[in-house]
Motif scaffolding. Structure first.
Motif, mmCIF file in Angstrom:
data_model
loop_
_atom_site.group_PDB
_atom_site.id
_atom_site.type_symbol
_atom_site.label_atom_id
_atom_site.label_comp_id
_atom_site.label_asym_id
_atom_site.label_seq_id
_atom_site.Cartn_x
_atom_site.Cartn_y
_atom_site.Cartn_z
ATOM 1 N N GLU A 33 0.846 -1.190 0.000
ATOM 2 C CA GLU A 33 0.000 0.000 0.000
ATOM 3 C C GLU A 33 0.889 1.249 0.000
ATOM 4 O O GLU A 33 2.009 1.204 0.511
ATOM 5 C CB GLU A 33 -0.831 0.007 1.294
ATOM 6 N N PRO A 34 0.386 2.373 -0.527
ATOM 7 C CA PRO A 34 1.196 3.602 -0.502
ATOM 8 C C PRO A 34 1.492 4.051 0.933
ATOM 9 O O PRO A 34 0.702 3.779 1.844
ATOM 10 C CB PRO A 34 0.317 4.628 -1.222
ATOM 11 N N ASP A 35 2.632 4.698 1.107
ATOM 12 C CA ASP A 35 3.001 5.332 2.374
ATOM 13 C C ASP A 35 2.991 4.370 3.559
ATOM 14 O O ASP A 35 2.559 4.724 4.660
ATOM 15 C CB ASP A 35 2.091 6.552 2.626
ATOM 16 N N THR A 36 3.454 3.151 3.331
ATOM 17 C CA THR A 36 3.575 2.166 4.412
ATOM 18 C C THR A 36 5.030 1.847 4.723
ATOM 19 O O THR A 36 5.323 1.101 5.643
ATOM 20 C CB THR A 36 2.884 0.840 4.034
ATOM 21 N N HIS A 37 5.975 2.381 3.916
ATOM 22 C CA HIS A 37 7.400 2.116 4.147
ATOM 23 C C HIS A 37 8.127 3.437 4.363
ATOM 24 O O HIS A 37 9.026 3.798 3.607
ATOM 25 C CB HIS A 37 8.004 1.374 2.956
ATOM 26 N N THR A 38 7.682 4.182 5.363
ATOM 27 C CA THR A 38 8.293 5.488 5.617
ATOM 28 C C THR A 38 8.601 5.636 7.100
ATOM 29 O O THR A 38 8.142 4.855 7.926
ATOM 30 C CB THR A 38 7.341 6.645 5.220
ATOM 31 N N CYS A 39 9.392 6.676 7.401
ATOM 32 C CA CYS A 39 9.746 6.977 8.792
ATOM 33 C C CYS A 39 10.032 8.481 8.844
ATOM 34 O O CYS A 39 10.009 9.149 7.809
ATOM 35 C CB CYS A 39 10.972 6.165 9.205
ATOM 36 N N PRO A 40 10.298 9.023 10.014
ATOM 37 C CA PRO A 40 10.564 10.470 10.079
ATOM 38 C C PRO A 40 11.669 10.933 9.126
ATOM 39 O O PRO A 40 11.597 12.049 8.589
ATOM 40 C CB PRO A 40 10.960 10.680 11.548
ATOM 41 N N VAL A 41 12.684 10.087 8.863
ATOM 42 C CA VAL A 41 13.791 10.524 7.999
ATOM 43 C C VAL A 41 13.320 10.658 6.550
ATOM 44 O O VAL A 41 13.489 11.707 5.921
ATOM 45 C CB VAL A 41 14.993 9.548 8.077
ATOM 46 N N CYS A 42 12.674 9.600 6.010
ATOM 47 C CA CYS A 42 12.329 9.669 4.582
ATOM 48 C C CYS A 42 11.019 10.424 4.352
ATOM 49 O O CYS A 42 10.628 10.647 3.206
ATOM 50 C CB CYS A 42 12.327 8.288 3.935
ATOM 51 N N LEU A 43 10.349 10.825 5.446
ATOM 52 C CA LEU A 43 9.217 11.739 5.304
ATOM 53 C C LEU A 43 9.667 13.180 5.538
ATOM 54 O O LEU A 43 8.874 14.109 5.425
ATOM 55 C CB LEU A 43 8.114 11.397 6.307
ATOM 56 N N GLY A 44 10.932 13.355 5.909
ATOM 57 C CA GLY A 44 11.473 14.698 6.105
ATOM 58 C C GLY A 44 10.857 15.426 7.285
ATOM 59 O O GLY A 44 10.668 16.644 7.247
ATOM 60 N N LEU A 45 10.523 14.700 8.356
ATOM 61 C CA LEU A 45 9.940 15.364 9.521
ATOM 62 C C LEU A 45 11.028 16.140 10.259
ATOM 63 O O LEU A 45 12.197 15.749 10.246
ATOM 64 C CB LEU A 45 9.283 14.328 10.442
ATOM 65 N N PRO A 46 10.671 17.239 10.896
ATOM 66 C CA PRO A 46 11.672 18.079 11.559
ATOM 67 C C PRO A 46 12.454 17.295 12.610
ATOM 68 O O PRO A 46 11.880 16.506 13.348
ATOM 69 C CB PRO A 46 10.843 19.176 12.226
ATOM 70 N N GLY A 47 13.777 17.514 12.642
ATOM 71 C CA GLY A 47 14.595 16.904 13.681
ATOM 72 C C GLY A 47 15.120 15.526 13.340
ATOM 73 O O GLY A 47 15.986 15.002 14.028
ATOM 74 N N ALA A 48 14.584 14.905 12.299
ATOM 75 C CA ALA A 48 15.057 13.563 11.931
ATOM 76 C C ALA A 48 16.453 13.657 11.322
ATOM 77 O O ALA A 48 16.735 14.576 10.560
ATOM 78 C CB ALA A 48 14.093 12.937 10.933
ATOM 79 N N LEU A 49 17.320 12.722 11.672
ATOM 80 C CA LEU A 49 18.695 12.778 11.173
ATOM 81 C C LEU A 49 19.024 11.584 10.276
ATOM 82 O O LEU A 49 18.801 10.442 10.653
ATOM 83 C CB LEU A 49 19.683 12.794 12.347
ATOM 84 N N PRO A 50 19.558 11.863 9.103
ATOM 85 C CA PRO A 50 19.942 10.781 8.187
ATOM 86 C C PRO A 50 21.259 10.129 8.622
ATOM 87 O O PRO A 50 22.135 10.811 9.146
ATOM 88 C CB PRO A 50 20.145 11.513 6.853
ATOM 89 N N VAL A 51 21.390 8.809 8.446
ATOM 90 C CA VAL A 51 22.673 8.115 8.636
ATOM 91 C C VAL A 51 22.911 7.253 7.398
ATOM 92 O O VAL A 51 22.035 6.489 6.994
ATOM 93 C CB VAL A 51 22.672 7.210 9.889
ATOM 94 N N THR A 52 24.098 7.388 6.798
ATOM 95 C CA THR A 52 24.363 6.737 5.517
ATOM 96 C C THR A 52 24.470 5.217 5.638
ATOM 97 O O THR A 52 25.118 4.699 6.552
ATOM 98 C CB THR A 52 25.681 7.285 4.923
ATOM 99 N N ASN A 53 23.839 4.529 4.704
ATOM 100 C CA ASN A 53 23.920 3.074 4.571
ATOM 101 C C ASN A 53 25.302 2.734 3.978
ATOM 102 O O ASN A 53 25.579 3.048 2.820
ATOM 103 C CB ASN A 53 22.790 2.629 3.640
ATOM 104 N N GLY A 54 26.159 2.114 4.782
ATOM 105 C CA GLY A 54 27.535 1.836 4.347
ATOM 106 C C GLY A 54 27.592 0.962 3.106
ATOM 107 O O GLY A 54 28.437 1.159 2.224
#
Lengths: 482, 92
Positions: A33-54
């Motif tokens: 279903e749409p929008d079922t594989h998201t989190c604060p980082v990939c939704l761009g919510l304020p304060g979320a911090l990205p960490v690179t996949n090595g």
């Protein structure tokens, strides 16, 4: 006709990764279903911090090495700022200066010989979400957005403007896809796995950038359309303007997008949430893990198995097909294997839109072994392949059930039928004895019809020639005349 | 040099509506900020650029898939939604 100049920006998803580029959301969203594989980082919510996949970085280095690129000492991410509904943060994390790799190349095998297409750069970035248009793109009143794709690891491969025809562009994409699949970093069968921006101009004219073409065939079609469009403008004395265009896959045309943003409007600046990555020190270890690539495999197949370069070229075009061939070729004659896998099986698979995983190499070995023993005809072997693909079963079962049709007739039975055909068609046989080729084809056709193609052509020719000889010996007058 | 036209364009890029009054006022303010940056020209040219302030490199996570949030939570802040999608403006 003016020279056509084409450069491509190819976005490929590193979709063999388990998680997205900067968060741990799963990449397995294709049947969800749409929008079922998201989190604060990939939704761009304020304060979320990205960490690179090595592993994403390692896979990117793998690709860069396979494309003969210079790997830079270190690399870093930038923010590329623009507003678009599929972009959650108002910027895309991408690369600008210091991309992961530069100055590579891909070699294309063209009719006129080898063509080297230079790769300008390879960089990493995050995928935006997916827009679902209600109606067509230029008419819809609003858009629906699915952010499951948002944050997937993308690799952008940018070529120099070295391509000259739409066909070359398609071959380039096929070759790139081929390499990526050999590296086990990319699954081209997944929807949205590849998107292309194509720059195209006629010599001396301004270029159009066709954005977001999402299929291999689409790229060729869009470019063919653009060549016609730009040529028509030139013919009418209208100047081609530099612009961004959208390819409408359904209608097969490109449409002006009238964007107002230029390069400087993206206001690139270093992504403060991600630290620089040193890559030079990772290269040696990754080099050791590189598999044999398509061009090397093609050479090896010719050398090791003594098969033709044409067969090798077909066999290496898919890793699965190449592996299938090697499995079969170790059991039965390599040249026979190459012919049956590259020419016959591949054709039957293509016809059914199937891939090589639909057929077992063991079955192929069994079929070729029976064929080599001369107990079934070539036609019979093809029938067995078709039956397996259409109805299932194993070669031995099928041969047993259909034995009447498939097993090669013994020579006696073949002879009886051939003699009968000669008897029933005295005129044609007479012509054949006078050396008329059509008469031979006619008689052969009759024999094949009677036997449903279960005799070898060479056996029939032998029998016909034998009968001819006998006839001539029995009729010395004719002999003298001849 | 920032002109009224630049401010107009910047406003569009940032999707901010500027009043006529603001468009008159901002060029001077922005230019004085840019002038301040000219102080950087006094720095010796052989100083290597600062790409990042933390002094860290190579911060990675393993490629392991974790839990995502629910569709309901994902759409929780959306002003408009439809059939599980976010609803956005028509583009182009």
């Amino acid at each position: 006709m003016k020279e056509v100049i084409i450069g491509l920006e190819v976005h490929v998803q590193l979709n063999k990764l388990r998680s997205k580029l900067f968060c741990s959301c799963s990449t397995q969203y294709h049947d969800s279903e749409p929008d079922t594989h998201t989190c604060p980082v990939c939704l761009g919510l304020p304060g979320a911090l990205p960490v690179t996949n090595g592993k994403a970085v390692d896979n990117a280095i793998k690709v860069a090495l396979a494309l003969n690129c210079n790997i830079e000492e270190w690399t870093m991410f930038y923010r590329k700022n623009y507003y678009y509904p599929d972009l959650v943060k108002g910027f895309q994390i991408s690369q600008y200066d210091y991309p992961i790799a530069t100055n590579g190349s891909i070699s294309l095998d063209m009719e006129g010989g080898e063509r080297i297409i230079r790769i300008k750069r390879v960089h990493m970035e995050e995928d935006p979400g997916k827009l679902v248009h209600v109606g067509t793109i230029d008419k819809s009143r609003y858009s629906l957005i699915d952010y499951n794709r948002s944050g997937m690891a993308l690799l952008e491969v940018v070529t120099e403007p070295d391509l000259r025809t739409p066909k070359e562009a398609r071959l380039f994409l096929n070759k790139l896809k081929n390499i990526l699949e050999y590296l086990d970093v990319f699954d081209s069968s997944l929807e949205g796995s590849l998107r292309v921006d194509a720059n195209i101009s006629l010599a001396g004219g301004a270029r159009a950038e066709i954005k977001n073409i999402s299929s291999y065939k689409g790229v060729e079609k869009a470019l063919l359309f653009e060549i016609v469009r730009q040529n028509n403008l030139v013919r009418r004395g209208v100047k081609v303007v530099q612009e961004t265009r959208h390819f409408d896959e359904v209608r097969g045309i490109t449409i002006s997008l009238r964007t107002k943003e230029g390069e400087e409007d993206y206001r690139y600046f270093p992504e403060p949430d991600l630290v620089p990555i040193t890559i030079a020190d990772r290269v040696d270890d990754i080099k050791k893990t590189l598999p044999e690539l398509p061009d090397a495999k093609r050479q090896r197949f010719v050398l090791q198995y003594g098969i033709s370069d044409n067969h090798a070229k077909v066999l290496i075009s898919e890793l699965g097909l190449a592996n299938f061939f090697e499995t079969v070729a170790t059991e039965v004659d390599a040249n026979l294997s190459a012919t049956w896998v590259a020419d016959i099986l591949k054709g039957e698979l293509n016809y059914r839109d199937l891939d090589i995983s639909a057929f077992s190499p063991n079955h192929m070995v069994q079929i070729l072994q029976v064929l080599k023993k001369d107990t079934i005809t070539e036609n019979g072997a093809v029938q067995v392949i078709r039956t397996i693909l259409d109805e299932g079963g194993t070669p031995s079962e099928i041969v047993k059930i259909k034995s009447k049709d498939l097993l090669k007739m013994d020579v006696d039975a073949s002879e009886n039928i051939t003699l009968r055909v000669i008897e029933e068609n005295p005129g044609a046989f007479q012509d054949f004895c006078k050396g008329k080729n059509e008469a031979m084809h006619f008689l052969m056709g009759q024999v094949m019809k009677e036997t449903h193609g279960t005799v070898n052509r060479s056996t029939v020719i032998e029998l016909l020639n034998k009968s001819k000889k006998e006839k001539l010996q029995n009729a010395p007058d004719n002999h003298r005349e001849a | 040099m920032i002109t009224k036209k630049t401010v107009d364009h910047l406003g569009w890029l940032a999707r901010i509506k500027l009043t006529e009054e603001e468009k008159e006022k901002f060029p001077d303010q922005l230019n004085s900020i840019l002038d301040y940056f000219e102080k950087l020209d006094e720095v010796e040219a052989d100083v290597s650029p600062t790409h990042h302030v933390l002094g860290l490199t190579n911060v990675f996570r393993d490629d392991v898939a974790g839990q995502s949030i629910s569709q309901e939570d994902a759409l929780g802040n959306a002003p408009r939604k439809e059939r599980g999608y976010f609803k956005g403006p028509r583009i182009i």
